[in-house]
Structure formats: structure tokens, C-alpha cells
Design a protein around this motif. Structure first.
Motif, mmCIF file in Angstrom:
data_model
loop_
_atom_site.group_PDB
_atom_site.id
_atom_site.type_symbol
_atom_site.label_atom_id
_atom_site.label_comp_id
_atom_site.label_asym_id
_atom_site.label_seq_id
_atom_site.Cartn_x
_atom_site.Cartn_y
_atom_site.Cartn_z
ATOM 1 N N UNK A 1 0.826 -1.202 0.000
ATOM 2 C CA UNK A 1 0.000 0.000 0.000
ATOM 3 C C UNK A 1 0.867 1.262 0.000
ATOM 4 N N UNK A 2 0.467 2.239 -0.808
ATOM 5 C CA UNK A 2 1.162 3.529 -0.813
ATOM 6 C C UNK A 2 0.239 4.661 -0.375
ATOM 7 N N UNK A 3 -0.924 4.796 -1.028
ATOM 8 C CA UNK A 3 -1.843 5.882 -0.716
ATOM 9 C C UNK A 3 -3.274 5.453 -0.941
ATOM 10 N N UNK A 4 -4.206 6.067 -0.156
ATOM 11 C CA UNK A 4 -5.628 5.906 -0.378
ATOM 12 C C UNK A 4 -6.200 4.662 0.272
ATOM 13 N N UNK A 5 -7.474 4.347 -0.036
ATOM 14 C CA UNK A 5 -8.338 5.076 -0.970
ATOM 15 C C UNK A 5 -8.710 6.460 -0.424
ATOM 16 N N UNK A 6 -8.724 7.447 -1.328
ATOM 17 C CA UNK A 6 -9.161 8.772 -0.946
ATOM 18 C C UNK A 6 -10.154 9.283 -1.982
ATOM 19 N N UNK A 7 -10.973 10.221 -1.538
ATOM 20 C CA UNK A 7 -12.017 10.754 -2.398
ATOM 21 C C UNK A 7 -11.438 11.733 -3.406
ATOM 22 N N UNK A 8 -11.928 11.658 -4.639
ATOM 23 C CA UNK A 8 -11.596 12.657 -5.648
ATOM 24 C C UNK A 8 -12.697 13.713 -5.623
ATOM 25 N N UNK A 9 -12.332 14.905 -5.237
ATOM 26 C CA UNK A 9 -13.312 15.976 -5.112
ATOM 27 C C UNK A 9 -13.685 16.481 -6.503
ATOM 28 N N UNK A 10 -14.976 16.444 -6.806
ATOM 29 C CA UNK A 10 -15.468 16.863 -8.117
ATOM 30 C C UNK A 10 -16.236 18.170 -7.943
#
Length: 213
Positions: free
Chosen positions: A64-73
Motif C-alpha cells: 500500500x502507498x496511498x488511499x483510498x481517498x475521495x476525488x473531489x469533483x
């Protein structure tokens, strides 16, 4: 021995119990709540639950490196399933929520995996993947490293239960990237990997994740 008044003793017991409950709640926090996603955004947590897992990537030699994170739209920050000759495609505007995660190698061998998963409003994920396929006919697409020439489609075995899938690699250049697009119901995902031989290994893992209820 000094005696506490009954009312004071009761108050101390209630306060002590409340403190223990808060501590217990902290220690036993729900492990499915993902770092980087607001706990109140249940739709994004459900979306992230359909992504690749650390255990699946570890089976490929990654971590694992990053996330899961939300992509702000927003009006100024737009989503795209995959950039082609056109910066965005019509169905990109139908994305309700999207999340992203990244993994890298555990060993000196180079492995890089980046997954973006989106849920669409009033559109099927398979339609979004088909739209990308048609747009790729232009022969190039934009990457983080600049324009890249698109190679031939990479054949993959059929994925039972999956509505549509498509894979291709960039022609060799400064950085080689390969792409897997896969759709199920209102969901579509793009998985970017660092080598073509990873596509065949990761495709069934992506399918298994997408098929989670």
C-alpha cells in the motif's frame, strides 16, 4: 474510612463509565473506515469497498502507498476516467463519486498500481468504458509524463459477471504504462500498471473486487 454521599458516588460512576465507553470506542474503531474519507460519506466508503485490496496487491509483490481517498469533483476540478486526445469525455460529467488508491513494489522489482473507481449517475459503467475505447482511436492520450502513443489492445480472458473490459499499453517511451478498464453496473474503473504481464494477473482481482455487493 470516609464515605462519599450517594449522589456524588453515582455521579463518579456515570462519569467513569462514559470515559471508558469513549476509550473503548476509540480502541475498537471500525477498521473499514478508510483514512482520507470523511466517516459521514458512506457512499464513498461503499465505493472504496469495491476497489483492489492490500492483500490482493501483496500477492503481486506490492504494498500500500496511498488511499483510498475521495476525488473531489467541483466546477473547477473535473473527473475523467481516462484522458485521451480529448481532455474529457461526455460521460465524465455523469460521475457521482470517485475514489483512488495507489500501491508500489515491496521488492527492488518495479511495480506500480494506480486504481480509480467511479460511480455514474444515469449511465452504465460499460457505456463509459466503450466511450473511452472509441476515443482511443485517435492514437494518443495524455499521461502524467506527457502525450503517449497508444499500442494495440491487449487481449484478456473474459471476466465472468463483468459487463465490459478493455486493456492496452502505451508504446515504449520514457515510461511504459498499461491500462485496464473494467465496468459493472453503474461502476467503471481504470487500473494503471507498470508492465504488460501484470495486466493478466490483476484483471481477475479487479473483477472480484467490482463484483462485491
Amino acid at each position: 474510612m470516609r464515605r462519599f454521599p450517594v449522589a456524588l458516588l453515582a455521579l463518579l460512576l456515570v462519569t467513569s463509565t462514559a470515559c471508558k465507553s469513549r476509550l473503548a470506542g476509540t480502541a475498537m474503531a471500525d477498521p473499514t473506515v478508510l483514512v482520507g474519507l470523511a466517516p459521514a460519506v458512506s457512499g464513498e466508503r461503499r465505493l472504496a469497498a469495491k476497489m483492489l485490496t492490500d492483500d490482493q496487491i501483496e500477492s503481486l509483490g506490492g504494498r500500500h502507498e496511498q488511499g483510498p481517498f475521495s476525488l473531489v469533483i467541483t466546477e473547477t476540478t473535473k473527473f475523467t476516467l481516462l484522458t485521451t486526445c480529448s481532455p474529457r469525455l461526455p460521460l465524465d460529467d455523469h460521475v457521482r463519486t470517485a475514489v483512488r488508491a495507489m500501491w508500489t513494489s515491496r521488492s527492488p522489482e518495479t511495480l506500480s498500481v494506480r486504481q480509480t473507481l467511479a460511480r455514474y449517475d444515469d449511465a452504465a459503467g460499460s457505456a463509459a468504458v466503450a466511450e473511452v475505447e472509441q476515443a482511443l482511436a485517435c492514437g494518443t492520450h495524455n499521461t502524467r509524463y506527457g502525450p503517449a502513443k497508444i499500442g494495440d489492445a491487449v487481449p484478456l480472458p473474459p471476466a465472468p459477471g463483468i459487463d465490459r473490459q478493455y486493456a492496452f499499453c502505451d508504446e515504449p517511451g520514457v515510461v511504459l504504462s498499461c491500462y485496464l478498464l473494467m465496468a459493472k453496473d453503474a461502476y467503471a474503473t481504470t487500473v494503471v500498471v507498470s508492465a504488460q504481464d501484470v495486466l493478466a494477473e490483476i484483471a481477475p482481482l479487479v473483477a472480484d473486487s467490482l463484483l462485491k455487493s
